[in-house]
Design a protein around this motif. Structure first.
Motif, PDB file in Angstrom:
ATOM      1  N   GLU A  50       0.822  -1.203   0.000  1.00 51.55           N
ATOM      2  CA  GLU A  50       0.000   0.000   0.000  1.00 51.55           C
ATOM      3  C   GLU A  50       0.857   1.256   0.000  1.00 51.55           C
ATOM      4  O   GLU A  50       0.502   2.263  -0.627  1.00 51.55           O
ATOM      5  CB  GLU A  50      -0.920  -0.001   1.221  1.00 51.55           C
ATOM      6  CG  GLU A  50      -1.990  -1.079   1.201  1.00 51.55           C
ATOM      7  CD  GLU A  50      -2.823  -1.073   2.467  1.00 51.55           C
ATOM      8  OE1 GLU A  50      -2.552  -0.217   3.357  1.00 51.55           O
ATOM      9  OE2 GLU A  50      -3.741  -1.914   2.592  1.00 51.55           O
ATOM     10  N   ALA A  51       2.010   1.192   0.682  1.00 46.05           N
ATOM     11  CA  ALA A  51       2.877   2.372   0.778  1.00 46.05           C
ATOM     12  C   ALA A  51       3.762   2.542  -0.439  1.00 46.05           C
ATOM     13  O   ALA A  51       4.290   3.637  -0.681  1.00 46.05           O
ATOM     14  CB  ALA A  51       3.748   2.273   2.039  1.00 46.05           C
ATOM     15  N   ALA A  52       3.958   1.471  -1.230  1.00 43.72           N
ATOM     16  CA  ALA A  52       4.829   1.554  -2.402  1.00 43.72           C
ATOM     17  C   ALA A  52       4.225   2.496  -3.437  1.00 43.72           C
ATOM     18  O   ALA A  52       3.033   2.446  -3.725  1.00 43.72           O
ATOM     19  CB  ALA A  52       5.031   0.169  -3.005  1.00 43.72           C
ATOM     20  N   ARG A 111       6.520  -2.336  -5.847  1.00 40.16           N
ATOM     21  CA  ARG A 111       5.597  -3.419  -5.501  1.00 40.16           C
ATOM     22  C   ARG A 111       6.152  -4.765  -5.962  1.00 40.16           C
ATOM     23  O   ARG A 111       5.967  -5.778  -5.279  1.00 40.16           O
ATOM     24  CB  ARG A 111       4.220  -3.160  -6.119  1.00 40.16           C
ATOM     25  CG  ARG A 111       3.462  -2.004  -5.464  1.00 40.16           C
ATOM     26  CD  ARG A 111       2.029  -1.924  -5.947  1.00 40.16           C
ATOM     27  NE  ARG A 111       1.948  -1.448  -7.331  1.00 40.16           N
ATOM     28  CZ  ARG A 111       1.919  -0.172  -7.680  1.00 40.16           C
ATOM     29  NH1 ARG A 111       1.975   0.775  -6.746  1.00 40.16           N
ATOM     30  NH2 ARG A 111       1.833   0.179  -8.947  1.00 40.16           N
ATOM     31  N   LEU A 112       6.852  -4.769  -7.089  1.00 34.25           N
ATOM     32  CA  LEU A 112       7.503  -6.004  -7.532  1.00 34.25           C
ATOM     33  C   LEU A 112       8.557  -6.444  -6.524  1.00 34.25           C
ATOM     34  O   LEU A 112       8.641  -7.635  -6.184  1.00 34.25           O
ATOM     35  CB  LEU A 112       8.140  -5.792  -8.915  1.00 34.25           C
ATOM     36  CG  LEU A 112       8.906  -6.986  -9.509  1.00 34.25           C
ATOM     37  CD1 LEU A 112       8.782  -6.998 -11.033  1.00 34.25           C
ATOM     38  CD2 LEU A 112      10.399  -6.961  -9.150  1.00 34.25           C
ATOM     39  N   VAL A 113       9.353  -5.514  -6.045  1.00 30.88           N
ATOM     40  CA  VAL A 113      10.407  -5.861  -5.090  1.00 30.88           C
ATOM     41  C   VAL A 113       9.808  -6.479  -3.827  1.00 30.88           C
ATOM     42  O   VAL A 113      10.273  -7.526  -3.346  1.00 30.88           O
ATOM     43  CB  VAL A 113      11.244  -4.609  -4.746  1.00 30.88           C
ATOM     44  CG1 VAL A 113      12.179  -4.899  -3.576  1.00 30.88           C
ATOM     45  CG2 VAL A 113      12.043  -4.149  -5.952  1.00 30.88           C
ATOM     46  N   VAL A 114       8.770  -5.868  -3.276  1.00 31.77           N
ATOM     47  CA  VAL A 114       8.147  -6.396  -2.065  1.00 31.77           C
ATOM     48  C   VAL A 114       7.585  -7.793  -2.323  1.00 31.77           C
ATOM     49  O   VAL A 114       7.785  -8.716  -1.523  1.00 31.77           O
ATOM     50  CB  VAL A 114       7.035  -5.440  -1.576  1.00 31.77           C
ATOM     51  CG1 VAL A 114       6.271  -6.065  -0.412  1.00 31.77           C
ATOM     52  CG2 VAL A 114       7.622  -4.099  -1.154  1.00 31.77           C
ATOM     53  N   THR A 115       6.899  -7.964  -3.439  1.00 32.21           N
ATOM     54  CA  THR A 115       6.268  -9.250  -3.751  1.00 32.21           C
ATOM     55  C   THR A 115       7.302 -10.342  -3.978  1.00 32.21           C
ATOM     56  O   THR A 115       7.160 -11.466  -3.476  1.00 32.21           O
ATOM     57  CB  THR A 115       5.383  -9.114  -4.997  1.00 32.21           C
ATOM     58  OG1 THR A 115       4.405  -8.089  -4.776  1.00 32.21           O
ATOM     59  CG2 THR A 115       4.674 -10.419  -5.305  1.00 32.21           C
ATOM     60  N   TRP A 116       8.354 -10.026  -4.719  1.00 27.46           N
ATOM     61  CA  TRP A 116       9.361 -11.042  -5.011  1.00 27.46           C
ATOM     62  C   TRP A 116      10.185 -11.395  -3.787  1.00 27.46           C
ATOM     63  O   TRP A 116      10.591 -12.547  -3.626  1.00 27.46           O
ATOM     64  CB  TRP A 116      10.247 -10.568  -6.171  1.00 27.46           C
ATOM     65  CG  TRP A 116       9.585 -10.690  -7.504  1.00 27.46           C
ATOM     66  CD1 TRP A 116       8.323 -10.301  -7.839  1.00 27.46           C
ATOM     67  CD2 TRP A 116      10.142 -11.270  -8.685  1.00 27.46           C
ATOM     68  NE1 TRP A 116       8.055 -10.578  -9.152  1.00 27.46           N
ATOM     69  CE2 TRP A 116       9.154 -11.175  -9.707  1.00 27.46           C
ATOM     70  CE3 TRP A 116      11.364 -11.824  -8.996  1.00 27.46           C
ATOM     71  CZ2 TRP A 116       9.376 -11.635 -10.992  1.00 27.46           C
ATOM     72  CZ3 TRP A 116      11.594 -12.286 -10.291  1.00 27.46           C
ATOM     73  CH2 TRP A 116      10.604 -12.194 -11.279  1.00 27.46           C
ATOM     74  N   GLU A 134       2.919  -6.001 -14.516  1.00 27.22           N
ATOM     75  CA  GLU A 134       2.506  -4.630 -14.217  1.00 27.22           C
ATOM     76  C   GLU A 134       3.683  -3.679 -14.365  1.00 27.22           C
ATOM     77  O   GLU A 134       3.553  -2.589 -14.946  1.00 27.22           O
ATOM     78  CB  GLU A 134       1.942  -4.545 -12.792  1.00 27.22           C
ATOM     79  CG  GLU A 134       1.488  -3.146 -12.417  1.00 27.22           C
ATOM     80  CD  GLU A 134       1.213  -2.970 -10.933  1.00 27.22           C
ATOM     81  OE1 GLU A 134       0.712  -1.897 -10.553  1.00 27.22           O
ATOM     82  OE2 GLU A 134       1.527  -3.901 -10.150  1.00 27.22           O
ATOM     83  N   TYR A 135       4.829  -4.091 -13.875  1.00 23.74           N
ATOM     84  CA  TYR A 135       6.025  -3.246 -13.931  1.00 23.74           C
ATOM     85  C   TYR A 135       6.530  -3.086 -15.364  1.00 23.74           C
ATOM     86  O   TYR A 135       6.802  -1.968 -15.836  1.00 23.74           O
ATOM     87  CB  TYR A 135       7.096  -3.868 -13.037  1.00 23.74           C
ATOM     88  CG  TYR A 135       8.508  -3.374 -13.242  1.00 23.74           C
ATOM     89  CD1 TYR A 135       8.829  -2.027 -13.116  1.00 23.74           C
ATOM     90  CD2 TYR A 135       9.531  -4.273 -13.555  1.00 23.74           C
ATOM     91  CE1 TYR A 135      10.138  -1.583 -13.293  1.00 23.74           C
ATOM     92  CE2 TYR A 135      10.830  -3.840 -13.729  1.00 23.74           C
ATOM     93  CZ  TYR A 135      11.127  -2.498 -13.604  1.00 23.74           C
ATOM     94  OH  TYR A 135      12.416  -2.060 -13.785  1.00 23.74           O
ATOM     95  N   VAL A 136       6.639  -4.187 -16.096  1.00 24.28           N
ATOM     96  CA  VAL A 136       7.203  -4.143 -17.444  1.00 24.28           C
ATOM     97  C   VAL A 136       6.310  -3.358 -18.399  1.00 24.28           C
ATOM     98  O   VAL A 136       6.797  -2.629 -19.272  1.00 24.28           O
ATOM     99  CB  VAL A 136       7.456  -5.576 -17.958  1.00 24.28           C
ATOM    100  CG1 VAL A 136       7.760  -5.575 -19.444  1.00 24.28           C
ATOM    101  CG2 VAL A 136       8.608  -6.207 -17.194  1.00 24.28           C
TER     102      VAL A 136
END
Length: 392
Positions: free
Chosen positions: A188-190, A196-201, A281-283
């Motif tokens: 939520e804070a990203a 968000r990719l970094v947190v998820t991975w 989403e990122y790409v």
């Protein structure tokens, strides 16, 4: 190209090698190479250990100067005093401790420093310098149960090398896990899809931050039946590359190769549906089409936009996101601990599954670090209540 990283009088010198990473040595203030240190560090050329040992060794050499000692005159007692000094957290009876004002070494850093210092003086002794110290450092110990389990025919081993400078081993370290609900609150804070990719991975893959920042797009096989033929499900190949422009590199060096644009080998990690969603989403929204380096994570703003994203920048993002989310300081490695604990619990304590899922060197590492009773586990609570006579 060379870059000077100054530490007091003696300094660590990092030398860039085209496409082959960096080499590290130690130099005097006048630019001359510290020959004994350089000779020792050359044995680790091309490895991440060389950088670590360069900084640990320069600290020790500076301490020798302060104590009016040299590698030729240092005794075993002097080396033990040094190890006590780098781990000191308060003033002692002899005044300000070494490294005053800086955080004392923890267990891992002390173990690395002990290995570095021992290796340096053993090499000195082999060259005829301070020969009395060599035999004093070559002590042995009896093999432990873990040693016997790791080694083939380990029951016939009578003794193993030991290090008289190393701190006492600690078992069951109870690593620090992410705060409760950290993943959801950080997402939520990203502020970007990349974050968000970094947190998820980190949460679903158990990556080290160096592994994650060192990934190339060709390492990602995020569909069923990928061309490598090594895993039917979506997965990632973690490959050690010493020449990444952002200095990120995987810790482990599993053999890998690229053939016709397809990566095989390396450390294979499964990818969750959430990881795949975060990637697309990122790409599709933020990844620059003109990026020619082929690395996964890039800077999104500033004069270096589009360039590979460094691990330190990723750590800074996590700290800022943790502050915004009200979680305090959040470090990426806590998610690796959380991943290991979750896999261990979900697999019913299977050490082999947990080892392979996270890429640990052995099941012993997993067992000693993570395989302990969870004080919040319902079974743990029920057992105590029965022992206390509160339940029948």
């Amino acid at each position: 190209m060379a870059r000077k990283l100054v530490i007091g009088d003696l300094r660590v010198q990092a030398v860039e090698r085209d496409g082959r990473g960096r080499s590290f040595t130690i130099m005097w203030p006048d630019g001359a190479v510290h020959e004994a240190a350089d000779r020792f560090l050359r044995g680790y050329d091309g490895s991440g250990t060389q950088r670590t040992y360069a900084y640990l060794l320069v600290d020790h050499l500076r301490w020798l100067e302060r104590e009016a000692l040299t590698p030729q005159t240092a005794s075993l007692q002097d080396l033990k005093r040094y190890m006590a000094a780098v781990g000191a957290a308060w003033r002692g009876p002899y005044g300000q401790p070494w490294r005053a004002g800086r955080k004392p070494f923890g267990q891992s850093a002390l173990s690395a420093a002990a290995a570095c210092v021992k290796g340096f003086y053993l090499q000195q002794a082999s060259l005829g310098v301070n020969t009395e110290l060599g035999p004093q450092l070559q002590v042995t110990r009896l093999p432990s149960r873990a040693d016997r389990q790791r080694a083939f025919l380990g029951h016939v081993q009578r003794d193993l090398p030991a290090n008289p400078l190393a701190p006492p081993a600690r078992r069951h370290r109870h690593p620090k896990l992410p705060p409760e609900g950290a993943r959801e609150r950080l997402l939520e804070a990203a502020s970007t899809a990349r974050d968000r990719l970094v947190v998820t991975w980190l949460a679903d893959g158990g990556f080290r931050i160096g592994e994650l920042c060192g990934l190339h797009l060709t390492d990602l096989h995020l569909r069923d039946g990928a061309g490598c033929g090594q895993c039917r499900s979506p997965h990632v190949h973690v490959c050690h590359r010493g020449g990444n422009p952002n200095r990120a590199a995987a810790k482990t060096k599993h053999p890998w190769q690229a053939e016709n644009g397809v990566i095989t080998g390396g450390l294979i990690k499964r990818a969750s549906p959430a990881m795949i969603h975060a990637y697309f989403e990122y790409v599709t929204t933020e990844y620059p089409a003109e990026a020619g380096h082929g690395m996964l994570l890039v800077q999104l703003q500033g004069e270096n936009a589009g360039q590979p994203w460094a691990p330190d920048a990723a750590r800074g993002m996590m700290r800022r996101a943790g502050t915004r989310a009200g979680l305090g300081k959040v470090v990426p490695h806590a998610f690796r601990h959380g991943f290991a604990t979750a896999v261990l619990d979900a697999s019913g304590g299977n050490l082999v599954i947990t080892r392979d899922a996270g890429g640990w060197a052995s099941t012993t590492v997993v067992d000693e670090t993570y395989a302990h009773a969870d004080v919040h586990d319902p079974a743990f609570d029920a057992a105590l209540r029965r022992a206390w006579g509160q339940e029948q």
